[in-house]
Design an enzyme around this catalytic site. Structure first.
Site, PDB file in Angstrom:
ATOM      1  CB  ALA A  72      12.498-155.302 -39.256  1.00 43.13           C
ATOM      2  CB  VAL A  73      12.153-156.023 -44.873  1.00 38.84           C
ATOM      3  CG1 VAL A  73      11.924-157.048 -45.978  1.00 38.84           C
ATOM      4  CG2 VAL A  73      11.220-154.826 -45.050  1.00 38.84           C
ATOM      5  N   GLY A  81      12.350-153.347 -52.176  1.00 39.60           N
ATOM      6  CA  GLY A  81      11.423-152.222 -52.058  1.00 39.60           C
ATOM      7  C   GLY A  81      10.282-152.467 -51.084  1.00 39.60           C
ATOM      8  CG  LEU A  82       9.032-156.377 -50.189  1.00 33.69           C
ATOM      9  CD1 LEU A  82       9.184-157.803 -49.671  1.00 33.69           C
ATOM     10  CD2 LEU A  82       7.680-156.175 -50.847  1.00 33.69           C
ATOM     11  N   GLY A  83      10.362-152.561 -47.790  1.00 31.90           N
ATOM     12  CA  GLY A  83      10.414-151.637 -46.658  1.00 31.90           C
ATOM     13  C   GLY A  83       9.728-150.325 -46.993  1.00 31.90           C
ATOM     14  CD  GLU A 105      14.091-142.593 -30.496  1.00 32.44           C
ATOM     15  OE1 GLU A 105      14.287-143.521 -29.708  1.00 32.44           O
ATOM     16  OE2 GLU A 105      13.752-141.467 -30.141  1.00 32.44           O
ATOM     17  CG  ASN A 110      19.637-148.553 -39.568  1.00 33.14           C
ATOM     18  OD1 ASN A 110      19.788-148.914 -40.731  1.00 33.14           O
ATOM     19  ND2 ASN A 110      18.692-149.045 -38.785  1.00 33.14           N
ATOM     20  CE1 TYR A 117      12.153-145.428 -41.341  1.00 36.89           C
ATOM     21  CE2 TYR A 117      14.178-144.896 -40.212  1.00 36.89           C
ATOM     22  CZ  TYR A 117      13.087-145.721 -40.386  1.00 36.89           C
ATOM     23  OH  TYR A 117      12.934-146.832 -39.598  1.00 36.89           O
TER      24      TYR A 117
END
Length: 155
Positions: A72-73, A81-83, A105, A110, A117
């Site tokens: 999470a961010v 772009g931090l994630g 998972e 989401n 991912y």
């Protein structure tokens, strides 16, 4: 900066995470065995000379695999772009520990996480039907999408 979570970070996380992730994020719950701070990574940024906690990841190592349990961010830092940076940093750390594969998972709804991912190279391996319990705003259980990534592919 991405680093291991310290006990001092737990209070900040327990206030921040309920805004971002479903579940029990009380400090007591986070400190229970199996949820030790050693499984958590935090991302901090410098804001006018002060270290601010901007992101969080929870990972569990099992033999030569790691399971990404949460990522999470914080709301003010989303969309920058931090994630991606946090996920890549975590995966490189795991690769350095001789971990060969990352698993995760994600709720089928989401879409932002799924896009992250897939951008980072994860491939969909399957579906767990009705895996997630009902949460506020949803009328029924939700499927989990299963993803994996060979860490040998990272450079």
């Amino acid at each position: 900066l991405a680093r291991a979570c310290t006990l001092a970070d737990v209070a900040t996380l327990s206030a921040l995470l309920p805004q971002l992730l479903a579940g029990n994020w009380s400090a007591e719950h986070m400190l229970q065995s199996g949820n030790s701070p050693g499984n958590f990574r935090v991302m901090t940024i410098d804001v006018q000379g002060e270290e601010v906690l901007a992101g969080f990841a929870e990972v569990q190592q099992v033999l030569d695999e790691c399971h990404l349990l949460n990522l999470a961010v914080a709301l003010p830092w989303q969309g920058l772009g931090l994630g991606s940076w946090l996920l890549r940093s975590l995966l490189l750390e795991m690769q350095g520990k001789q971990i060969s594969r990352a698993l995760l998972e994600v709720r089928v709804s989401n879409h932002r996480a799924i896009a992250l991912y897939e951008r980072c190279g994860f491939t969909r391996d399957g579906v767990r039907k009705d895996y997630y319990p009902v949460v506020a705003g949803l009328a029924e259980r939700e499927d989990a999408l299963l993803y994996s990534l060979s860490l040998a592919s990272l450079s």
